[in-house]
Design a protein around this motif. Structure first.
Motif, PDB file in Angstrom:
ATOM      1  N   PRO A 389       0.816  -1.217   0.000  1.00 12.34           N
ATOM      2  CA  PRO A 389       0.000   0.000   0.000  1.00 12.34           C
ATOM      3  C   PRO A 389       0.848   1.264   0.000  1.00 12.34           C
ATOM      4  O   PRO A 389       2.042   1.240   0.317  1.00 12.34           O
ATOM      5  N   ALA A 390       0.205   2.390  -0.339  1.00 13.59           N
ATOM      6  CA  ALA A 390       0.859   3.687  -0.214  1.00 13.59           C
ATOM      7  C   ALA A 390       1.111   3.984   1.258  1.00 13.59           C
ATOM      8  O   ALA A 390       0.342   3.571   2.134  1.00 13.59           O
ATOM      9  N   SER A 391       2.206   4.711   1.552  1.00 15.01           N
ATOM     10  CA  SER A 391       2.558   4.951   2.951  1.00 15.01           C
ATOM     11  C   SER A 391       3.472   6.154   3.083  1.00 15.01           C
ATOM     12  O   SER A 391       4.092   6.604   2.112  1.00 15.01           O
ATOM     13  N   ASP A 392       3.558   6.671   4.321  1.00 15.83           N
ATOM     14  CA  ASP A 392       4.514   7.708   4.699  1.00 15.83           C
ATOM     15  C   ASP A 392       5.257   7.231   5.941  1.00 15.83           C
ATOM     16  O   ASP A 392       4.628   6.889   6.946  1.00 15.83           O
ATOM     17  N   ALA A 393       6.571   7.222   5.876  1.00 11.50           N
ATOM     18  CA  ALA A 393       7.391   6.791   7.017  1.00 11.50           C
ATOM     19  C   ALA A 393       8.195   7.975   7.528  1.00 11.50           C
ATOM     20  O   ALA A 393       8.884   8.659   6.752  1.00 11.50           O
ATOM     21  N   ASP A 394       8.109   8.253   8.821  1.00 14.50           N
ATOM     22  CA  ASP A 394       8.862   9.334   9.458  1.00 14.50           C
ATOM     23  C   ASP A 394       9.854   8.744  10.452  1.00 14.50           C
ATOM     24  O   ASP A 394       9.538   7.795  11.174  1.00 14.50           O
ATOM     25  N   ASN A 395      11.047   9.331  10.491  1.00 15.16           N
ATOM     26  CA  ASN A 395      12.085   8.832  11.392  1.00 15.16           C
ATOM     27  C   ASN A 395      12.846  10.008  11.996  1.00 15.16           C
ATOM     28  O   ASN A 395      13.225  10.950  11.288  1.00 15.16           O
ATOM     29  N   VAL A 396      13.054   9.972  13.312  1.00 12.10           N
ATOM     30  CA  VAL A 396      13.915  10.947  13.992  1.00 12.10           C
ATOM     31  C   VAL A 396      14.903  10.168  14.845  1.00 12.10           C
ATOM     32  O   VAL A 396      14.584   9.087  15.363  1.00 12.10           O
ATOM     33  N   ALA A 397      16.104  10.703  14.982  1.00  8.21           N
ATOM     34  CA  ALA A 397      17.134   9.990  15.744  1.00  8.21           C
ATOM     35  C   ALA A 397      18.095  10.973  16.372  1.00  8.21           C
ATOM     36  O   ALA A 397      18.380  12.048  15.822  1.00  8.21           O
ATOM     37  N   LEU A 398      18.615  10.597  17.527  1.00 15.02           N
ATOM     38  CA  LEU A 398      19.647  11.343  18.235  1.00 15.02           C
ATOM     39  C   LEU A 398      20.773  10.367  18.566  1.00 15.02           C
ATOM     40  O   LEU A 398      20.515   9.256  19.041  1.00 15.02           O
ATOM     41  N   LEU A 411      40.163   3.793  21.876  1.00 13.46           N
ATOM     42  CA  LEU A 411      38.822   3.443  22.346  1.00 13.46           C
ATOM     43  C   LEU A 411      37.787   4.188  21.527  1.00 13.46           C
ATOM     44  O   LEU A 411      37.960   5.378  21.215  1.00 13.46           O
ATOM     45  N   SER A 412      36.693   3.501  21.175  1.00 16.62           N
ATOM     46  CA  SER A 412      35.570   4.156  20.498  1.00 16.62           C
ATOM     47  C   SER A 412      34.274   3.600  21.063  1.00 16.62           C
ATOM     48  O   SER A 412      34.188   2.421  21.419  1.00 16.62           O
ATOM     49  N   PHE A 413      33.263   4.463  21.168  1.00 20.62           N
ATOM     50  CA  PHE A 413      31.960   4.001  21.629  1.00 20.62           C
ATOM     51  C   PHE A 413      30.890   4.989  21.156  1.00 20.62           C
ATOM     52  O   PHE A 413      31.169   6.165  20.898  1.00 20.62           O
ATOM     53  N   GLY A 414      29.664   4.485  21.051  1.00 23.47           N
ATOM     54  CA  GLY A 414      28.575   5.338  20.602  1.00 23.47           C
ATOM     55  C   GLY A 414      27.234   4.756  20.985  1.00 23.47           C
ATOM     56  O   GLY A 414      27.114   3.564  21.319  1.00 23.47           O
ATOM     57  N   ALA A 415      26.189   5.600  20.922  1.00 23.98           N
ATOM     58  CA  ALA A 415      24.830   5.173  21.239  1.00 23.98           C
ATOM     59  C   ALA A 415      23.859   5.984  20.399  1.00 23.98           C
ATOM     60  O   ALA A 415      24.142   7.136  20.014  1.00 23.98           O
ATOM     61  N   ARG A 416      22.688   5.386  20.137  1.00 25.78           N
ATOM     62  CA  ARG A 416      21.698   6.034  19.271  1.00 25.78           C
ATOM     63  C   ARG A 416      20.286   5.606  19.671  1.00 25.78           C
ATOM     64  O   ARG A 416      20.063   4.451  20.059  1.00 25.78           O
ATOM     65  N   TYR A 417      19.359   6.566  19.562  1.00 27.67           N
ATOM     66  CA  TYR A 417      17.938   6.286  19.772  1.00 27.67           C
ATOM     67  C   TYR A 417      17.179   6.707  18.517  1.00 27.67           C
ATOM     68  O   TYR A 417      17.374   7.817  18.002  1.00 27.67           O
ATOM     69  N   ASP A 418      16.331   5.814  18.001  1.00 32.36           N
ATOM     70  CA  ASP A 418      15.505   6.083  16.823  1.00 32.36           C
ATOM     71  C   ASP A 418      14.035   5.900  17.150  1.00 32.36           C
ATOM     72  O   ASP A 418      13.655   4.940  17.840  1.00 32.36           O
ATOM     73  N   HIS A 419      13.215   6.796  16.623  1.00 29.27           N
ATOM     74  CA  HIS A 419      11.760   6.622  16.656  1.00 29.27           C
ATOM     75  C   HIS A 419      11.260   6.657  15.219  1.00 29.27           C
ATOM     76  O   HIS A 419      11.553   7.596  14.468  1.00 29.27           O
ATOM     77  N   ARG A 420      10.512   5.642  14.839  1.00 29.21           N
ATOM     78  CA  ARG A 420      10.020   5.524  13.459  1.00 29.21           C
ATOM     79  C   ARG A 420       8.519   5.266  13.491  1.00 29.21           C
ATOM     80  O   ARG A 420       8.032   4.456  14.288  1.00 29.21           O
ATOM     81  N   SER A 421       7.803   5.951  12.617  1.00 25.53           N
ATOM     82  CA  SER A 421       6.368   5.714  12.469  1.00 25.53           C
ATOM     83  C   SER A 421       6.045   5.514  10.996  1.00 25.53           C
ATOM     84  O   SER A 421       6.648   6.150  10.123  1.00 25.53           O
ATOM     85  N   LEU A 422       5.105   4.624  10.732  1.00 22.44           N
ATOM     86  CA  LEU A 422       4.691   4.306   9.367  1.00 22.44           C
ATOM     87  C   LEU A 422       3.175   4.471   9.278  1.00 22.44           C
ATOM     88  O   LEU A 422       2.423   3.740   9.924  1.00 22.44           O
ATOM     89  N   LYS A 423       2.751   5.451   8.477  1.00 26.47           N
ATOM     90  CA  LYS A 423       1.333   5.707   8.269  1.00 26.47           C
ATOM     91  C   LYS A 423       0.926   5.102   6.935  1.00 26.47           C
ATOM     92  O   LYS A 423       1.443   5.496   5.885  1.00 26.47           O
ATOM     93  N   VAL A 424       0.004   4.142   6.986  1.00 26.51           N
ATOM     94  CA  VAL A 424      -0.380   3.367   5.801  1.00 26.51           C
ATOM     95  C   VAL A 424      -1.776   3.767   5.358  1.00 26.51           C
ATOM     96  O   VAL A 424      -2.692   3.910   6.184  1.00 26.51           O
ATOM     97  N   SER A 425      -1.934   3.954   4.039  1.00 24.96           N
ATOM     98  CA  SER A 425      -3.249   4.271   3.472  1.00 24.96           C
ATOM     99  C   SER A 425      -4.063   2.999   3.295  1.00 24.96           C
ATOM    100  O   SER A 425      -3.512   1.915   3.073  1.00 24.96           O
ATOM    101  N   ALA A 426      -5.380   3.138   3.391  1.00 26.24           N
ATOM    102  CA  ALA A 426      -6.260   1.992   3.171  1.00 26.24           C
ATOM    103  C   ALA A 426      -6.118   1.501   1.730  1.00 26.24           C
ATOM    104  O   ALA A 426      -5.987   2.299   0.798  1.00 26.24           O
ATOM    105  N   ASP A 427      -6.121   0.188   1.547  1.00 28.72           N
ATOM    106  CA  ASP A 427      -5.990  -0.422   0.217  1.00 28.72           C
ATOM    107  C   ASP A 427      -6.930  -1.613   0.138  1.00 28.72           C
ATOM    108  O   ASP A 427      -6.674  -2.663   0.729  1.00 28.72           O
TER     109      ASP A 427
END
Length: 643
Positions: A389-398, A411-427
């Motif tokens: 189906p048609a869709s819109d996906a939004d993603n934000v990350a820090l 030494l190396s290290f890292g961390a990440r947080y992601d929020h993702r949403s997918l809005k789907v159209s009726a099909d």
């Protein structure tokens, strides 16, 4: 060659070693020094109104060593100091290994293979993982070419690049979703400038021919600069007919493409700004199983547009900010037979992303960055058939990534947080109702490198990656010609998460370079298709349900290169990966077999106009893959010789 990496400013020293880079913006930078016959060096320098003098002595090296890489960490590193296993194809390698697809071009690197369908479709496979588990990027800009499809390869051009960098293993901290298996980053040549020198215009022309499928390719580029202003324009095209095999031609396996690119930028004492645009047209003929229909002639037409605006702004004498705004449009049309203008399946993807990297002033021994990214991917469809189906996906990350050096310890290290949403159209055709799905993911990595001695380094790296499910995984409900199956998605899927442990020993002298790495990659909630035993009445294809389980991949890579003298070069690589679906007890599908690759190259002295003449003999051996998923067919091992 002297190059300030963060702001893409460089010059060439004189015969006495003296060089000058005038009107650099204040800030803290990494400067790379390289020359043929010597090992490259990276030095950190703080630019201030009091012009600094940076003197470097390079260590002699008969062996040509890999250059500086910028993909795997917050600050540039060399092959001996990278926190993760990496591979690189520099500009000279690209000239000799150039293929029609990205996957084939980089497939000789240890741990890297290509998932091919015809001459023009080649998807990178890193340590047994491919498609949307390997992220492809252009100068760090992620490429969204609907890579979930079996016949959907990255629609990128590799002909006018500075080099290609490959990260083997999870790199989600810096790149987010889909970097669960690794990253392939295509690095463009720096835009020229004429600060402190006379204005100039220069160009290059390249061409090639492949006899097997009458593949003709060629292109040109023109660039110039005046003071801080620089520009570049380039075009490259390729055309090929059907592939030939010992059993005859592969009918309907031709390929055509054309890519145009343009870039304009300015560099000054306040920083830099640059704009880039590229347009690519492809036509891919899809070879089908001749036992089903020997006259089948389906094909695809793909248009890929990419635009980018980037700027670097010094904020203080020891920090700077990078800002990028990216746009991509991928339009794919699939046709049932040659000559048809009726679209059977149309897929349109549009992606907008914004990225900010704040490279902070050193905090004691720590150097690194804090990053924020936000983006939207909009998908639409057209044509007679429907699959998702048609869709819109939004993603934000820090995210944050830090590095520190203390004597022989890195030494190396890292961390990440992601929020993702997918809005789907009726099909209605797919039986999908309008809905929104959301996922939150945490990823991280930690690496420790110890320089045992000048030529030896021991590296331990632990990384957590993730992949959010695609619309295809979630909502497909129909015939997928690429996999010859009726695919049925699962709207309740969770994100995949991996935990990868890597141990490597690296050695580098003036005549020898070697690396041995071993890894274990556990993937939780691995997404895969499971046959149901039922068949679709209309198509006759078996119905496959998308489900989740757990998976484990274990493997190693061994590579070595030696230069006994300036004319003779010897290289060899051995790689192996074993994959298991630990939930079912079956081997994972599409796992490449054990491979051994060796080559001998003799480089002659310059012969007139031939600046770098050489002769190379290569041998490749691929064993038979005996560990197969029940749905796979056994394929014999084979050997390949190249001259």
């Amino acid at each position: 060659s002297v190059f300030v990496i963060e702001i893409s400013r460089g010059t060439v020293s004189g015969a006495d070693g003296r060089y000058s880079l005038p009107r650099l913006p204040a800030g803290a930078y990494r400067v790379s020094f390289s020359r043929t016959g010597y090992a490259p060096e990276v030095r950190r320098v703080e630019i201030s109104p009091q012009t600094p003098v940076l003197s470097v002595s390079l260590r002699e090296s008969v062996l040509e060593l890999p250059g500086i890489q910028v993909s795997a960490s917050a600050t540039p590193t060399t092959a001996m100091t990278s926190p993760q296993p990496t591979g690189m194809l520099d500009e000279s390698d690209l000239r000799t290994r150039q293929e029609a697809s990205l996957g084939q071009t980089i497939s000789d690197l240890p741990g890297v293979r290509s998932w091919n369908t015809g001459a023009g479709i080649g998807k990178p496979v890193i340590r047994g993982l491919g498609s949307d588990r390997v992220l492809v990027a252009v100068d760090g800009q992620r490429v969204e070419t609907q890579q979930w499809g079996d016949e959907h390869s990255p629609n990128v051009d590799t002909d006018d690049l500075d080099h290609i960098e490959v990260i083997r293993g999870p790199a989600s901290v810096l790149y987010g979703s889909d970097a669960l298996g690794g990253v392939v980053n295509l690095i463009a040549r720096p835009l020229p400038n004429a600060i402190g020198v006379d204005p100039f215009v220069r160009g290059r022309v390249a061409s090639g021919y492949g006899s097997n499928n009458s593949a003709v390719d060629g292109g040109f580029s023109l660039e110039g600069a005046r003071e801080g202003f620089g520009f570049r324009g380039a075009w490259h095209g390729r055309n090929s007919t059907d592939l030939r095999t010992p059993l005859g031609k592969l009918f309907n396996s031709g390929f055509q493409s054309g890519t145009g690119q343009g870039a304009l930028g300015y560099k000054g004492g306040w920083g830099s700004v640059e704009g880039q645009f590229s347009h690519r047209d492809e036509k891919l003929e899809i070879h089908e199983d001749p036992s089903e229909d020997p006259a089948a002639s389906p094909f695809q037409k793909i248009q890929e547009d990419m635009a980018r605006v980037s700027t670097t702004l010094p904020l203080s004498a020891r920090s700077h900010l990078e800002l990028n705004l990216n746009y991509e449009r991928n339009r794919r049309r699939e046709f049932e037979e040659a000559g048809s203008d009726e679209v059977a399946l149309g897929l349109l993807s549009r992606t907008v992303t914004g990225l900010a990297h704040y490279h902070h002033a050193p905090l004691g021994p720590l150097e690194g960055l804090v990053g924020f990214t936000a983006g939207r991917n909009s998908f639409d469809k057209f044509g007679e058939e429907t699959l998702i189906p048609a869709s819109d996906a939004d993603n934000v990350a820090l995210f944050v990534f830090e590095q520190a050096e203390r004597g022989p310890w890195h030494l190396s290290f890292g961390a990440r947080y992601d929020h993702r949403s997918l809005k789907v159209s009726a099909d209605e055709d797919l039986g999908v109702s309008a809905q929104t799905r959301r996922w939150n993911s945490f990823s991280g990595n930690a690496g420790l490198l110890y320089r045992i001695s000048e030529p030896l380094a021991l590296v331990l790296n632990v990384g957590r990656g993730f992949r959010s499910p695609s619309s295809f995984d979630l909502f497909s409900n129909g015939v997928h010609e690429g996999t010859v199956a009726f695919e049925r998605g699962n709207a309740a899927l969770k994100s995949e998460h991996s935990l990868n442990t890597d141990l490597a020993l690296r050695a580098q002298t003036s005549r020898l370079r070697a690396e041995l790495s071993a890894y274990v990659n556990h993937i939780r909630d691995y997404i895969y298709s499971r046959p149901t035993g039922d068949y679709d009445e209309e198509s006759g294809f078996e119905i496959y349900d998308v489900v989740q389980g757990d998976a484990r991949l274990v493997g190693f890579e061994l590579s070595a290169e030696a230069q006994p003298d300036r004319h003779l070069n010897l290289s060899a690589a051995l790689d192996f990966v074993s994959g298991d679906n630990t939930s079912t007890g079956n081997p994972l599908p599409w796992i490449p077999p054990l491979r051994l690759d060796a080559a001998v190259r003799y480089a002659a002295d310059p012969l007139g106009a031939l600046r770098e003449p050489y002769l190379e003999l290569g041998l490749e051996s691929n064993s038979r893959q005996d560990r197969l998923d029940p749905s796979e067919l056994a394929v014999g091992g084979y050997g390949l010789a190249r001259l």
